[in-house]
Motif scaffolding. Structure first.
Motif, PDB file in Angstrom:
ATOM      1  N   ASP A 162      52.834  29.905   2.953  1.00 12.39           N
ATOM      2  CA  ASP A 162      53.545  28.621   3.018  1.00 12.39           C
ATOM      3  C   ASP A 162      54.303  28.418   4.329  1.00 12.39           C
ATOM      4  OD1 ASP A 162      52.618  27.870   0.564  1.00 12.39           O
ATOM      5  OD2 ASP A 162      54.426  28.421  -0.545  1.00 12.39           O
ATOM      6  N   THR A 163      54.439  29.484   5.138  1.00 12.36           N
ATOM      7  CA  THR A 163      55.127  29.341   6.432  1.00 12.36           C
ATOM      8  C   THR A 163      54.185  28.775   7.495  1.00 12.36           C
ATOM      9  OG1 THR A 163      54.592  31.605   7.172  1.00 12.36           O
ATOM     10  CG2 THR A 163      56.616  31.310   5.886  1.00 12.36           C
ATOM     11  N   PHE A 164      52.877  28.648   7.158  1.00  7.05           N
ATOM     12  CA  PHE A 164      51.895  28.070   8.086  1.00  7.05           C
ATOM     13  C   PHE A 164      51.668  26.601   7.744  1.00  7.05           C
ATOM     14  CE2 PHE A 164      51.002  32.593   8.321  1.00  7.05           C
ATOM     15  CZ  PHE A 164      50.741  32.782   9.673  1.00  7.05           C
ATOM     16  N   PRO A 165      51.262  25.795   8.725  1.00  6.53           N
ATOM     17  CA  PRO A 165      51.021  24.365   8.475  1.00  6.53           C
ATOM     18  C   PRO A 165      49.921  24.147   7.431  1.00  6.53           C
ATOM     19  CG  PRO A 165      51.049  24.839  10.841  1.00  6.53           C
ATOM     20  CD  PRO A 165      51.035  26.157  10.139  1.00  6.53           C
ATOM     21  N   ALA A 166      50.070  23.102   6.633  1.00  6.47           N
ATOM     22  CA  ALA A 166      49.049  22.761   5.641  1.00  6.47           C
ATOM     23  C   ALA A 166      47.763  22.350   6.348  1.00  6.47           C
ATOM     24  CB  ALA A 166      49.553  21.628   4.751  1.00  6.47           C
ATOM     25  N   GLY A 167      46.633  22.608   5.725  1.00  6.46           N
ATOM     26  CA  GLY A 167      45.345  22.250   6.310  1.00  6.46           C
ATOM     27  C   GLY A 167      44.233  23.020   5.636  1.00  6.46           C
ATOM     28  N   PRO A 168      42.979  22.818   6.058  1.00 10.22           N
ATOM     29  CA  PRO A 168      41.829  23.475   5.428  1.00 10.22           C
ATOM     30  C   PRO A 168      41.910  25.005   5.451  1.00 10.22           C
ATOM     31  CG  PRO A 168      41.096  21.706   6.872  1.00 10.22           C
ATOM     32  CD  PRO A 168      42.563  21.875   7.114  1.00 10.22           C
ATOM     33  N   SER A 169      42.459  25.565   6.545  1.00  7.15           N
ATOM     34  CA  SER A 169      42.528  27.030   6.644  1.00  7.15           C
ATOM     35  C   SER A 169      43.507  27.601   5.625  1.00  7.15           C
ATOM     36  CB  SER A 169      42.942  27.451   8.056  1.00  7.15           C
ATOM     37  OG  SER A 169      42.009  26.992   9.003  1.00  7.15           O
ATOM     38  N   ARG A 170      44.663  26.958   5.493  1.00  9.34           N
ATOM     39  CA  ARG A 170      45.641  27.430   4.520  1.00  9.34           C
ATOM     40  C   ARG A 170      45.114  27.264   3.098  1.00  9.34           C
ATOM     41  NH1 ARG A 170      51.844  25.283   4.149  1.00  9.34           N
ATOM     42  NH2 ARG A 170      51.230  24.291   2.191  1.00  9.34           N
ATOM     43  N   THR A 171      44.473  26.129   2.848  1.00  7.61           N
ATOM     44  CA  THR A 171      43.880  25.896   1.525  1.00  7.61           C
ATOM     45  C   THR A 171      42.804  26.929   1.224  1.00  7.61           C
ATOM     46  OG1 THR A 171      44.299  23.522   1.689  1.00  7.61           O
ATOM     47  CG2 THR A 171      42.666  24.223   0.071  1.00  7.61           C
ATOM     48  N   GLY A 172      41.972  27.229   2.228  1.00  8.01           N
ATOM     49  CA  GLY A 172      40.919  28.221   2.053  1.00  8.01           C
ATOM     50  C   GLY A 172      41.476  29.596   1.723  1.00  8.01           C
ATOM     51  N   GLU A 208      32.147  27.370  -2.655  1.00  8.35           N
ATOM     52  CA  GLU A 208      33.021  26.224  -2.363  1.00  8.35           C
ATOM     53  C   GLU A 208      34.169  26.644  -1.450  1.00  8.35           C
ATOM     54  OE1 GLU A 208      34.017  25.155  -6.336  1.00  8.35           O
ATOM     55  OE2 GLU A 208      32.414  23.675  -6.512  1.00  8.35           O
ATOM     56  N   ILE A 209      34.725  27.824  -1.707  1.00  4.16           N
ATOM     57  CA  ILE A 209      35.818  28.331  -0.873  1.00  4.16           C
ATOM     58  C   ILE A 209      35.331  28.542   0.558  1.00  4.16           C
ATOM     59  CG2 ILE A 209      37.421  30.270  -0.509  1.00  4.16           C
ATOM     60  CD1 ILE A 209      37.302  30.716  -3.577  1.00  4.16           C
ATOM     61  N   LYS A 210      34.100  29.013   0.685  1.00  4.75           N
ATOM     62  CA  LYS A 210      33.529  29.374   1.985  1.00  4.75           C
ATOM     63  C   LYS A 210      33.200  28.159   2.865  1.00  4.75           C
ATOM     64  CE  LYS A 210      30.439  32.657   1.651  1.00  4.75           C
ATOM     65  NZ  LYS A 210      29.135  33.308   1.416  1.00  4.75           N
ATOM     66  N   LYS A 211      33.086  26.963   2.274  1.00  5.50           N
ATOM     67  CA  LYS A 211      32.570  25.790   2.982  1.00  5.50           C
ATOM     68  C   LYS A 211      33.181  25.545   4.366  1.00  5.50           C
ATOM     69  CE  LYS A 211      30.576  22.907  -0.652  1.00  5.50           C
ATOM     70  NZ  LYS A 211      30.762  21.709  -1.508  1.00  5.50           N
ATOM     71  N   PRO A 212      34.523  25.597   4.523  1.00  4.31           N
ATOM     72  CA  PRO A 212      35.099  25.304   5.856  1.00  4.31           C
ATOM     73  C   PRO A 212      34.642  26.266   6.953  1.00  4.31           C
ATOM     74  CG  PRO A 212      36.799  25.215   4.156  1.00  4.31           C
ATOM     75  CD  PRO A 212      35.580  25.812   3.516  1.00  4.31           C
ATOM     76  N   ILE A 213      34.226  27.480   6.542  1.00  9.41           N
ATOM     77  CA  ILE A 213      33.806  28.474   7.542  1.00  9.41           C
ATOM     78  C   ILE A 213      32.365  28.916   7.309  1.00  9.41           C
ATOM     79  CG2 ILE A 213      36.122  29.350   8.067  1.00  9.41           C
ATOM     80  CD1 ILE A 213      35.488  31.670   6.078  1.00  9.41           C
ATOM     81  N   ALA A 214      31.618  28.146   6.530  1.00  4.10           N
ATOM     82  CA  ALA A 214      30.245  28.551   6.162  1.00  4.10           C
ATOM     83  C   ALA A 214      29.366  28.777   7.386  1.00  4.10           C
ATOM     84  CB  ALA A 214      29.621  27.506   5.243  1.00  4.10           C
ATOM     85  N   PRO A 255      35.049  39.573   5.508  1.00  3.66           N
ATOM     86  CA  PRO A 255      34.859  38.694   6.676  1.00  3.66           C
ATOM     87  C   PRO A 255      35.506  37.323   6.482  1.00  3.66           C
ATOM     88  CG  PRO A 255      32.826  39.837   6.187  1.00  3.66           C
ATOM     89  CD  PRO A 255      33.761  40.154   5.057  1.00  3.66           C
ATOM     90  N   MET A 256      35.494  36.806   5.258  1.00  3.10           N
ATOM     91  CA  MET A 256      36.132  35.504   5.004  1.00  3.10           C
ATOM     92  C   MET A 256      37.628  35.565   5.296  1.00  3.10           C
ATOM     93  SD  MET A 256      34.101  34.231   1.582  1.00  3.10           S
ATOM     94  CE  MET A 256      35.148  32.781   1.326  1.00  3.10           C
ATOM     95  N   PHE A 257      38.262  36.666   4.922  1.00  2.00           N
ATOM     96  CA  PHE A 257      39.687  36.830   5.251  1.00  2.00           C
ATOM     97  C   PHE A 257      39.894  36.866   6.764  1.00  2.00           C
ATOM     98  CE2 PHE A 257      40.679  38.378   0.833  1.00  2.00           C
ATOM     99  CZ  PHE A 257      41.731  37.511   0.598  1.00  2.00           C
ATOM    100  N   VAL A 258      38.985  37.525   7.480  1.00  2.00           N
ATOM    101  CA  VAL A 258      39.090  37.579   8.944  1.00  2.00           C
ATOM    102  C   VAL A 258      38.986  36.173   9.531  1.00  2.00           C
ATOM    103  CG1 VAL A 258      38.042  38.430  11.073  1.00  2.00           C
ATOM    104  CG2 VAL A 258      38.145  39.936   9.071  1.00  2.00           C
TER     105      VAL A 258
END
Length: 323
Positions: free
Chosen positions: A300-310, A6-12, A50-53
């Motif tokens: 939290d210093t980055f804009p909210a969005g799928p990447s930050r949530t991931g 589920e975490i991987k979905k945005p970058i699957a 790789p997911m962190f990258v």
């Protein structure tokens, strides 16, 4: 907590492409080498690094071809260090499977590690990814220094909190820090953002290792047998805290058991009980959460969005896991 899929979905889709490219990057014209690298690829883990990258690149500017090469570089060098570590530790299993040295002996395992290292170096040099190569090379240097520092301190049983944090910062956190810095650098982020992501990864790595060290004293259903660190005479944070909050007589007795009776199941059980009674696990949990919160503060210093949530979910997955 979401599972890893589920975490991987945005970058699957990116991870799927990466896995194919990673297989290609390991290929060799030498049949034996090709057989061994195929064995390695088939038994890759959850692709956390790789997911962190990829998530770091996404939050810092966007994923591109350089990001894929950065992820492959990290995995190639990381895999090389694991192959070499199994030789150094005389370990015959890796994630429940036979290690390379168990199947093909030490000489071949060392050469395979060298091959993977050279493939990573060439991948970066051939594509001009010198910034990524510098980041990852620095991490590998620190990992080696951390291992040697731990060996030196274990021999003398001379480990306090400051030394413990330095060891895990170098051994574990440096690589996760490199993943996050590589991702940001591959996206063309500024030096300030790359450094911010490096610090973010370092905090995660420290929290991850503290959590892992706690498993040695926990229940036996976490996938890591109890007392492994004690058997290897590794003094980790729960034990360091317990020793610091014990009487001189207790301290002398427990250090003696770690040094001289580390293969006796009853003595190991006594050490685990001692750590629990002294509040070592509770203290380690507090410190783990402190580093986790430091990572979230940077995020939290980055804009909210799928990447930050991931990234937030990935942090929770790596630091709050039960196994």
């Amino acid at each position: 907590m979401p599972n890893i899929d589920e975490i991987k979905k945005p970058i699957a889709a990116e991870i799927d492409v990466f896995e194919e490219k990673f297989k290609t990057s390991m290929r060799s014209s030498v049949p034996l080498l090709d057989r061994i690298t195929h064995y390695i690829v088939k038994r890759k883990g959850k692709q956390i690094r790789p997911m962190f990258v990829f998530f770091s690149a996404s939050i810092a500017g966007g994923i591109n071809e350089s990001t894929h090469r950065g992820a492959a570089l990290v995995e190639l060098l990381h895999t090389a260090t694991l192959v070499h570590d199994d030789v150094v530790d005389n370990s015959y299993q890796r994630r429940g499977f036979f290690s390379i040295n168990a199947l093909w002996k030490n000489k071949i395992a060392v050469l395979v590690g060298d091959y993977l290292l050279s493939k990573g170096l060439l991948l970066s040099i051939d594509n001009g990814d010198f910034a990524l190569l510098k980041i990852v090379s620095e991490a590998v240097k620190q990992m080696s220094e951390g291992e040697l520092l731990q060996v030196e301190k274990v021999r003398r049983m001379d480990i306090g909190e400051s030394v413990y944090y330095e060891v895990i910062r170098q051994k574990t956190a440096s690589l996760i820090a490199a993943c996050c810095a590589c991702g940001a650098a591959s996206a063309g982020a500024s030096d300030e953002v790359v450094e911010k992501m490096r610090q973010f990864g370092e905090h995660i790595g420290i929290a991850f290792q503290i959590k892992d060290d706690m498993f040695d004293f926990g229940t036996d259903d976490v996938g890591k047998p109890l007392g492994i660190d004690i058997k290897e005479k590794k003094v980790t944070l729960p034990l360091i805290y317990a020793l610091a909050n014990s009487t001189p007589a207790e301290r002398k007795q427990m250090i003696g058991q770690v040094k001289n009776h580390n293969d006796d199941p009853k003595k190991i059980a006594d050490i685990i009980t001692f750590v629990k009674q002294k509040g070592g696990l509770e203290y380690a949990e507090i410190q783990m959460k402190k580093y986790q919160e430091m990572a979230f503060a940077i995020l939290d210093t980055f804009p909210a969005g799928p990447s930050r949530t991931g990234l937030e979910q990935l942090v929770r997955y790596t630091t709050e896991r039960s196994k």
